[in-house]
Design a protein around this motif. Structure first.
Motif: not given
Lengths: 242, 242
Positions: A182, A206, A208-209, A211
């Motif tokens: 994040y 978190y 989604d942060y 890659d």
């Protein structure tokens, strides 16, 4: 174009969780061997609670343990804990499987390498120097020394500035979704979550942060190479399209 | 009749001065190897001055050294010093030549053995336990733990009481004329000055308080045996005279 790879230290480059657990178990065992009148499980669980409350850098774990166990302050028992803890720490301090190989590979490919870590600066440098990893890194950024902690954007920005790279030219590899992933994403870096150690199932809010998510550090060079190839192809095709 | 032999720890049982010197030299060398921009003699002498001023148990020697040298606070240099210092301390911690043999001999002859030492209780126990000397001693008295320092009579009196012996039944062996020899003599114990380490030519004003002066620990069993034989002969002849 990725030019710099930034790594977290604990449980990313250095196998910290495993080491700390061994050191703490050996400490309790040695205290009992020297007369601590408590069974292993009671003392070990009390120690873990204490560390959770006071933090792992608190330097009076063993005398506080005696207080919690309502035992007299016996310096022999404290010394037994300290000795076993340090012996384990020095004998079993290891880098994470594949870390050295990955660093060498990235170094040979010409990437700038750095560490961004929280924690006590002297203790963090101790790990790096004992493992003789310092030659791999162009710089080491330690939050307690800089006065800001991950995931604060400042520590990432300062590192990028010092290394002379833009956020989109840098990728962060770390085991913590919150502080590493994040944090790096906030300033515009690419992110690789190394799912390892005690945070492998934590801070998933978190996710989604990230890659990329990897289970082995040896994925890192492939990811970096992949990103750079993609970009090269894209720019080649753009040139072609002109 | 001598029943108990009390020993000082540093530079009597544990070879502390030699160890500390090696550890400090190695610390400075390692700091220089990791970039400390000062020559060895300058840094080493500054460290010795600092230790003389702040005491050997001060735990920030290496960062204060950087301040004194007007250098920036660099945790890598501090960590280099700490690592080399600890590695040396753990690898070269040794008992004084002959100490183990003497302890074993006295133990076999049935004497009560104890340590009376100043210093940080945990550090002192660390030395005893690392050298696995704890089994030799019936008790260990550490001034910082008891709240009185040698040569204060209280620490000697407490030790004698706990061991269950009268002052005239005990003999003190130590390297310091002031704290060990003068201290023990004040409460009526016999005294053996072990002329060794950095105090071998110091505190000579207190030389009169030493009943014996030795250059090797291996003299201790002979002295104790000699005293007990003398007393036995004296009491035999008294019986005879009756």
């Amino acid at each position: 174009m990725i030019r710099a790879v930034l790594f977290d230290l604990d449980d990313t480059i250095v196998d910290t969780t495993r080491l700390a657990e061994m050191a703490r178990r050996n400490a309790i065992e040695n205290m009992i061997r020297h007369g601590l009148p408590v069974d292993f499980e009671t003392a070990y669980n009390e120690l873990l609670e204490l560390i959770a409350e006071y933090g792992s850098n608190f330097n009076r774990h063993f005398d506080y343990l005696l207080r919690r166990l309502e035992l007299p302050n016996n310096p022999k028992w404290v010394a037994s804990g300290v000795i076993a803890y340090h012996n384990t720490k020095f004998a079993y301090l290891k880098s994470v499987r594949g870390a050295r190989k990955v660093l060498l590979e990235l170094k040979k490919d010409g990437y700038i390498l750095a560490i961004i870590t929280d924690g006590d600066p002297i203790k963090q440098w101790e790990k790096i120097l004992r493992l003789e990893l310092d030659e791999f890194f162009d710089d080491v950024f330690i939050s307690d020394y800089l006065g800001v902690k991950k995931p604060h954007p400042k520590i990432f920005k300062r590192a990028l500035k010092k290394l002379g790279v833009k956020p989109e030219e840098a990728i962060m590899v770390g085991d913590r979704l919150y502080s590493d992933i994040y944090g790096a994403k906030q300033v515009g870096m690419r992110t690789v979550w190394f799912r390892y150690g005690k945070y492998r199932d934590r801070e998933l809010d978190y996710l989604d942060y990230a890659d990329f998510t990897i289970e082995s550090l040896e994925e890192v060079p492939k990811i970096v190479r992949g990103l750079n190839n993609e970009e090269k192809e894209r720019s080649d095709s753009e040139v072609h399209a002109d």
